[in-house]
Design a protein around this motif. Structure first.
Motif, PDB file in Angstrom:
ATOM      1  N   ILE A   1       0.857  -1.207   0.000  1.00  0.00           N
ATOM      2  CA  ILE A   1       0.000   0.000   0.000  1.00  0.00           C
ATOM      3  C   ILE A   1       0.882   1.243   0.000  1.00  0.00           C
ATOM      4  CG2 ILE A   1      -1.820   1.255   1.216  1.00  0.00           C
ATOM      5  CD1 ILE A   1      -2.538  -1.464   2.575  1.00  0.00           C
ATOM      6  N   ALA A   2       1.928   1.206   0.843  1.00  0.00           N
ATOM      7  CA  ALA A   2       2.849   2.355   0.926  1.00  0.00           C
ATOM      8  C   ALA A   2       3.461   2.653  -0.439  1.00  0.00           C
ATOM      9  CB  ALA A   2       3.940   2.079   1.957  1.00  0.00           C
ATOM     10  N   GLY A   3       3.777   1.589  -1.193  1.00  0.00           N
ATOM     11  CA  GLY A   3       4.363   1.748  -2.522  1.00  0.00           C
ATOM     12  C   GLY A   3       3.473   2.555  -3.452  1.00  0.00           C
ATOM     13  N   HIS A   4       2.155   2.294  -3.428  1.00  0.00           N
ATOM     14  CA  HIS A   4       1.211   3.054  -4.263  1.00  0.00           C
ATOM     15  C   HIS A   4       1.188   4.528  -3.850  1.00  0.00           C
ATOM     16  CE1 HIS A   4      -0.211  -0.545  -6.123  1.00  0.00           C
ATOM     17  NE2 HIS A   4      -0.661  -1.053  -4.993  1.00  0.00           N
ATOM     18  N   LEU A   5       1.186   4.739  -2.535  1.00  0.00           N
ATOM     19  CA  LEU A   5       1.066   6.111  -2.031  1.00  0.00           C
ATOM     20  C   LEU A   5       2.313   6.946  -2.339  1.00  0.00           C
ATOM     21  CD1 LEU A   5      -0.426   5.129   1.438  1.00  0.00           C
ATOM     22  CD2 LEU A   5      -1.675   6.300  -0.386  1.00  0.00           C
TER      23      LEU A   5
END
Ligand SMILES: [Zn+2]
Length: 524
Positions: free
Chosen positions: A369-373
């Motif tokens: 999720i952090a990667g998308h953000l």
């Protein structure tokens, strides 16, 4: 603060419609107040910041605050709590702990056990979507009585144990040792809109807008346009009443809410007019004494802000970061108007320039999720924990920083850390294992505390200055300002102290508690 108040104001408005304009007076006659030499008076001016305050003083628009600075000491850069939202900051101030101990994570957060978003009152749109009954309960009851941890004691509770009396005027966090009934409305409770009453625990003297007040003549709380008492004028009148009637207890906390609203609207610089208005109310308080000199001689005065604010760009399409839109193409996001469903993967708790993103799906990792953000240029810090480690990533940084408490690196606050990775993610400079903070004051302890403030599998995100997060019905401030993040613009606040040469061990809100408890009139 503003949005938390709106919900209280809505409740009071409805109650008044039904029971008529009769504010709930508490009789002070039955209360014998022990007069204390040199009582401590703490004034909190919501969103007061150093630079605009200095400008207001320079232009002769803030004589009362100028006078207090001249009679005492001025500390321009005290570090707030995190997230920089009033309920979390007030809890830190009143308990001397960060949110890993006091357990009030933010204005909006997800309760994993009850499977619901807790909201102490954000924008009315969001409040109505969540259901007013639940928000009233969270605001008027749970905040102080079930969320604020019983493992920590507030200043009011601690003073009461020492046999000292205290007062709280318009503060949202107030828990004390006196049992009280807060009566709402029989009619509305029959209609199942809100409970009829709450059993609450307050300091001996408790003033809370139109729901509780001292002064029988203070009528700054009967009109909707005066926000039913949640205004500077009401606060000043209540404090004045205590002073003039010899009822001032050993410690008083008085909240001035008006400035916050104006900074949100006008931005972090152009609000000198609003500082002038609040200063007029402080003048009213000082005028309760025979002279201002007498005021500073007979009490210890502490005047402080609670958070700063950072600009939010005018162009909504850029300045508002729609988190659900970013994550929508990858995951199923919880809808705020509905209960959390079994197939919901993500729940978001919006705190203006900070947000909690909860991962409900065991098949997704927080790192993913952090990667998308991280792709979004408006995003600042992204942090999550795994085991004892905290990971922090930022847009524009390939590597992340990993840290945990207790290691070979020391920071200026006597905390020790284990560090690995890119220090520049948190703008740390490290020399001889000594850590210095840059743009993110006390970042390690504050991030760590927020990631340990409640249970759940979640990520913390911060927006860069100029931006804020936006969801369904959340409050937004394009062209104005907002707070919530760990950035210094949201985090640094001024403090004025008169009547004592002592100061807190470190210039952080969390360090005020032991210092206040050791002031001569409050010490053992
Ligand atoms: Zn605010």
């Amino acid at each position: 603060m503003l949005y938390v108040l709106i919900i209280v104001i809505v409740v009071v408005a409805i109650i008044f419609l039904i029971r008529g304009l009769k504010p709930a007076n508490q009789s002070l006659e039955r209360k014998a107040i022990t007069k204390t030499e040199n009582p401590v008076i703490l004034l909190i001016i919501d969103s007061l910041m150093d630079e605009p305050l200095k400008q207001a003083i320079k232009k002769g628009r803030a004589p009362a605050l100028k006078y207090l600075i001249e009679q005492g000491r001025y500390y321009p850069n005290m570090i707030s709590s995190y997230p920089t939202m009033s309920v979390t900051i007030d809890s830190s101030l009143l308990t001397g702990t960060y949110s890993d101990k006091h357990r009030v994570p933010g204005l909006v957060w997800y309760d994993e056990k009850e499977k619901r978003l807790v909201n102490y009152g954000s924008a009315k749109e969001e409040v109505f979507k969540l259901g007013i009954k639940q928000v009233v309960k969270d605001n008027l009851y749970h905040l102080n009585h079930s969320h604020l941890s019983r493992d920590v004691k507030t200043i009011h509770e601690k003073l009461a144990e020492k046999g000292l009396e205290s007062a709280s005027i318009n503060a949202l966090v107030y828990r004390g040792n006196e049992k009280k009934t807060l009566n709402l409305s029989k009619v509305l409770s029959k209609l199942d809109i809100m409970p009829e009453s709450f059993q609450i625990e307050t300091p001996l003297l408790f003033s809370y807008g139109a729901l509780a007040q001292f002064s029988p003549t203070n009528n700054q709380n009967t009109q909707l346009w005066e926000r039913y008492g949640f205004n500077d004028k009401f606060t000043a009148q209540e404090l004045k009443y205590l002073i003039q009637n010899g009822k001032l207890p050993a410690f008083t906390i008085a909240y001035f809410p008006d400035l916050d609203k104006n900074v949100h609207e006008k931005g972090p610089i152009n609000h000198i007019d609003s500082i002038e208005k609040t200063d007029k109310q402080i003048q009213e308080v000082l005028n309760a004494y025979e002279s201002w000199d007498e005021a500073v001689q007979s009490a210890i005065w502490i005047v402080m802000g609670d958070s700063g604010q950072a600009k939010v760009g005018k162009d909504k399409t850029k300045s508002l970061i729609q988190l659900n839109e970013i994550l929508d193409s990858h995951y199923k996001i919880h809808k705020i108007t509905e209960p959390v469903k079994d197939d919901d993967q993500i729940v978001i708790g919006y705190n203006e320039r900070m947000a909690f993103i909860y991962n409900l799906d065991p098949n997704i990792t927080l790192e993913e999720i952090a990667g998308h953000l991280q792709q979004d240029e408006r995003m600042n810090l992204i942090a999550w924990k795994s085991g004892a480690d905290v990971h922090a990533a930022a847009n524009g940084h390939k590597e992340k920083l990993t840290f945990r408490p207790n290691g070979d690196y020391k920071d200026p606050y006597g905390q020790s850390w284990w560090l690995h990775g890119d220090y520049s993610v948190l703008d740390l400079s490290v020399n001889n294992r000594q850590i210095e903070y840059g743009t993110y004051p006390d970042a390690l302890a504050r991030l760590h505390s927020s990631l340990h403030s409640h249970s759940g599998n979640y990520i913390i995100v911060d927006a860069k200055p100029g931006f804020e997060f936006a969801g369904e019905g959340t409050p937004v401030h394009p062209g104005g300002a907002a707070h919530g993040s760990i950035h210094e613009q949201d985090s640094l606040i001024p403090m004025i102290v008169t009547g004592t040469e002592t100061k807190p061990e470190h210039m952080r809100v969390v360090d005020l508690y032991p210092w206040i408890m050791n002031l001569p009139s409050l010490a053992d």
